[in-house]
Motif scaffolding. Sequence first.
Motif, PDB file in Angstrom:
ATOM      1  N   SER A   1      31.841 -21.004  38.309  1.00  0.00           N
ATOM      2  CA  SER A   1      32.497 -19.805  37.799  1.00  0.00           C
ATOM      3  C   SER A   1      31.466 -18.736  37.443  1.00  0.00           C
ATOM      4  O   SER A   1      31.731 -17.538  37.580  1.00  0.00           O
ATOM      5  CB  SER A   1      33.375 -20.129  36.595  1.00  0.00           C
ATOM      6  N   GLU A   2      30.275 -19.173  37.006  1.00  0.00           N
ATOM      7  CA  GLU A   2      29.215 -18.205  36.715  1.00  0.00           C
ATOM      8  C   GLU A   2      28.728 -17.553  37.998  1.00  0.00           C
ATOM      9  O   GLU A   2      28.387 -16.366  38.017  1.00  0.00           O
ATOM     10  CB  GLU A   2      28.043 -18.890  35.986  1.00  0.00           C
ATOM     11  N   TYR A   3      28.732 -18.288  39.098  1.00  0.00           N
ATOM     12  CA  TYR A   3      28.341 -17.707  40.381  1.00  0.00           C
ATOM     13  C   TYR A   3      29.324 -16.616  40.802  1.00  0.00           C
ATOM     14  O   TYR A   3      28.947 -15.637  41.447  1.00  0.00           O
ATOM     15  CB  TYR A   3      28.250 -18.783  41.470  1.00  0.00           C
ATOM     16  N   LYS A   4      30.593 -16.803  40.448  1.00  0.00           N
ATOM     17  CA  LYS A   4      31.572 -15.772  40.809  1.00  0.00           C
ATOM     18  C   LYS A   4      31.259 -14.469  40.071  1.00  0.00           C
ATOM     19  O   LYS A   4      31.412 -13.379  40.624  1.00  0.00           O
ATOM     20  CB  LYS A   4      32.981 -16.225  40.447  1.00  0.00           C
ATOM     21  N   VAL A   5      30.842 -14.600  38.820  1.00  0.00           N
ATOM     22  CA  VAL A   5      30.458 -13.411  38.050  1.00  0.00           C
ATOM     23  C   VAL A   5      29.211 -12.793  38.682  1.00  0.00           C
ATOM     24  O   VAL A   5      29.119 -11.574  38.847  1.00  0.00           O
ATOM     25  CB  VAL A   5      30.185 -13.775  36.566  1.00  0.00           C
TER      26      VAL A   5
ATOM     27  N   GLN B   1      30.203 -26.295  27.807  1.00  0.00           N
ATOM     28  CA  GLN B   1      30.565 -25.713  29.099  1.00  0.00           C
ATOM     29  C   GLN B   1      31.880 -26.293  29.587  1.00  0.00           C
ATOM     30  O   GLN B   1      32.752 -25.584  30.078  1.00  0.00           O
ATOM     31  CB  GLN B   1      29.459 -25.971  30.121  1.00  0.00           C
ATOM     32  N   LYS B   2      32.007 -27.604  29.431  1.00  0.00           N
ATOM     33  CA  LYS B   2      33.229 -28.248  29.899  1.00  0.00           C
ATOM     34  C   LYS B   2      34.428 -27.761  29.098  1.00  0.00           C
ATOM     35  O   LYS B   2      35.530 -27.594  29.617  1.00  0.00           O
ATOM     36  CB  LYS B   2      33.082 -29.753  29.715  1.00  0.00           C
ATOM     37  N   LEU B   3      34.177 -27.509  27.822  1.00  0.00           N
ATOM     38  CA  LEU B   3      35.250 -27.112  26.921  1.00  0.00           C
ATOM     39  C   LEU B   3      35.684 -25.676  27.140  1.00  0.00           C
ATOM     40  O   LEU B   3      36.853 -25.332  27.087  1.00  0.00           O
ATOM     41  CB  LEU B   3      34.698 -27.222  25.492  1.00  0.00           C
ATOM     42  N   LEU B   4      34.692 -24.788  27.320  1.00  0.00           N
ATOM     43  CA  LEU B   4      34.974 -23.364  27.218  1.00  0.00           C
ATOM     44  C   LEU B   4      34.804 -22.540  28.484  1.00  0.00           C
ATOM     45  O   LEU B   4      35.404 -21.485  28.606  1.00  0.00           O
ATOM     46  CB  LEU B   4      34.046 -22.729  26.164  1.00  0.00           C
ATOM     47  N   LEU B   5      33.936 -22.979  29.406  1.00  0.00           N
ATOM     48  CA  LEU B   5      33.610 -22.141  30.548  1.00  0.00           C
ATOM     49  C   LEU B   5      34.846 -21.864  31.386  1.00  0.00           C
ATOM     50  O   LEU B   5      35.611 -22.763  31.718  1.00  0.00           O
ATOM     51  CB  LEU B   5      32.560 -22.848  31.402  1.00  0.00           C
TER      52      LEU B   5
ATOM     53  N   SER C   1      41.194 -16.519  22.545  1.00  0.00           N
ATOM     54  CA  SER C   1      41.928 -15.384  21.993  1.00  0.00           C
ATOM     55  C   SER C   1      41.122 -14.104  22.082  1.00  0.00           C
ATOM     56  O   SER C   1      41.661 -12.999  21.986  1.00  0.00           O
ATOM     57  CB  SER C   1      42.304 -15.653  20.543  1.00  0.00           C
ATOM     58  N   ILE C   2      39.799 -14.235  22.278  1.00  0.00           N
ATOM     59  CA  ILE C   2      38.959 -13.049  22.336  1.00  0.00           C
ATOM     60  C   ILE C   2      38.616 -12.638  23.761  1.00  0.00           C
ATOM     61  O   ILE C   2      37.923 -11.667  23.968  1.00  0.00           O
ATOM     62  CB  ILE C   2      37.640 -13.289  21.575  1.00  0.00           C
ATOM     63  N   GLY C   3      39.089 -13.395  24.755  1.00  0.00           N
ATOM     64  CA  GLY C   3      38.776 -13.021  26.121  1.00  0.00           C
ATOM     65  C   GLY C   3      38.416 -14.240  26.944  1.00  0.00           C
ATOM     66  O   GLY C   3      38.603 -15.385  26.529  1.00  0.00           O
ATOM     67  N   LEU C   4      37.871 -13.990  28.142  1.00  0.00           N
ATOM     68  CA  LEU C   4      37.512 -15.073  29.046  1.00  0.00           C
ATOM     69  C   LEU C   4      36.058 -15.476  28.804  1.00  0.00           C
ATOM     70  O   LEU C   4      35.159 -14.648  28.889  1.00  0.00           O
ATOM     71  CB  LEU C   4      37.687 -14.600  30.488  1.00  0.00           C
ATOM     72  N   CYS C   5      35.828 -16.741  28.526  1.00  0.00           N
ATOM     73  CA  CYS C   5      34.455 -17.205  28.308  1.00  0.00           C
ATOM     74  C   CYS C   5      33.757 -17.332  29.649  1.00  0.00           C
ATOM     75  O   CYS C   5      34.203 -18.066  30.536  1.00  0.00           O
ATOM     76  CB  CYS C   5      34.458 -18.547  27.592  1.00  0.00           C
TER      77      CYS C   5
END
Lengths: 175, 204
Positions: free
Chosen positions: A69-73, B31-35, B40-44
């Motif tokens: 997903s970071e690569y997409k950014v 990373q597994k949890l949030l990426l 509520s504040i946006g896309l991590c």
Amino acid sequence: IFIYVFFFFNSKSFPFFLFYESKHRCEYVCRVKANAGALTNFEVLDLLNSRGASKDTTRVIASETVSRSEYKVYDYLMETAASTQTRDSVTKFSDKCKGFKLAKAEILNIINLRPSSDVELTPILEKPDEREIDIEGILALVQELLPPLPTVEAHKENEQEETEDGEQPNMETSV
Amino acid sequence: MFCLSEMEDTVRVPPDLLNLPLEVAIKKVLQKLLLNKVLSIGLCVSIYDIKSAEGGFVLPGDGPATYKVRFIIVVFRPFVGEVIAARFKESDSNGLRLTLGFFEDIYVPAPLIPRPNRCEPDPYNRNQMRWVWIFEEQEYIIDDSCQINFRVENISYPPVPTEQAEDAKPFAPMVITGTIDDDGLGPVSWWEGCSERNNEDDDT
């Protein structure tokens, strides 16, 4: 058709998950500072580059530090003005903007978008007619300090090479 | 459109990661949890840094070590009024859908497309509708030929639905509503060469 899974945790400090096909929603209650500082696109790109996003073209070796997903950014940012900017140019521009009475958000937006004409700059500004903003001055500063957008640079380089060699090198077309 | 956000939470590091340096293990769990998840504040978008981690207690009957962690993440959250460069994804009779690659739920509803316009079935794509702006007797098609600049009107976080029909679109936890109804917005090809035209007017 999609699959969704519910997870419940007994301890109140665990987030409540709902999984869907692509994006997920995570209810996080332990937030210290929602906004700890805005970042320009350049800074995010710089961060990804420091993790090795640019170095591995197969994207396998670097996947330890840079996720899909970071690569997409990264791919998105490489097509914007951020890909040709340097820390120096962005800092200098931001300093010199202080004289133009712009809001911080507007300066950020200008750095991210790199407008090169009046009509590209005006949608960024809030109520430009009521504020007497020196549009020409800002555009001149953009032209002077911020590097041109990536596709423009590729075109210019290719034009020069064409006159020198008489050959057309492979041009990366942006899709 | 990005900002940093400082958070604090209890993180459980599973036993199979405990051979790694602590920071790396905690980062992996976060990373597994949030990426790529919407908070509520946006896309991590990325885990920026781990400020502190304390604890490391193993609770009775539980394998993972529990740490109280303070960390900073990079969040994608545009502000209202921000102009963003995006690409065309698809369109239907309700309006346009734009994409940034890593975020695809950007909608430009029909009232925010410049008028006069018309919506017609797309000759190149049977399932889609195509929007065309009519200005000074010239027709400007909105399609994927070039970058489209839009301005953020609103960001909403719809509540998670408890039930969904089988063929409904996947749930979008964060939706950005944008407008292209203003000078300089919309496909960039509409405004190319505009400054030259303005200069000519000034000279005459």
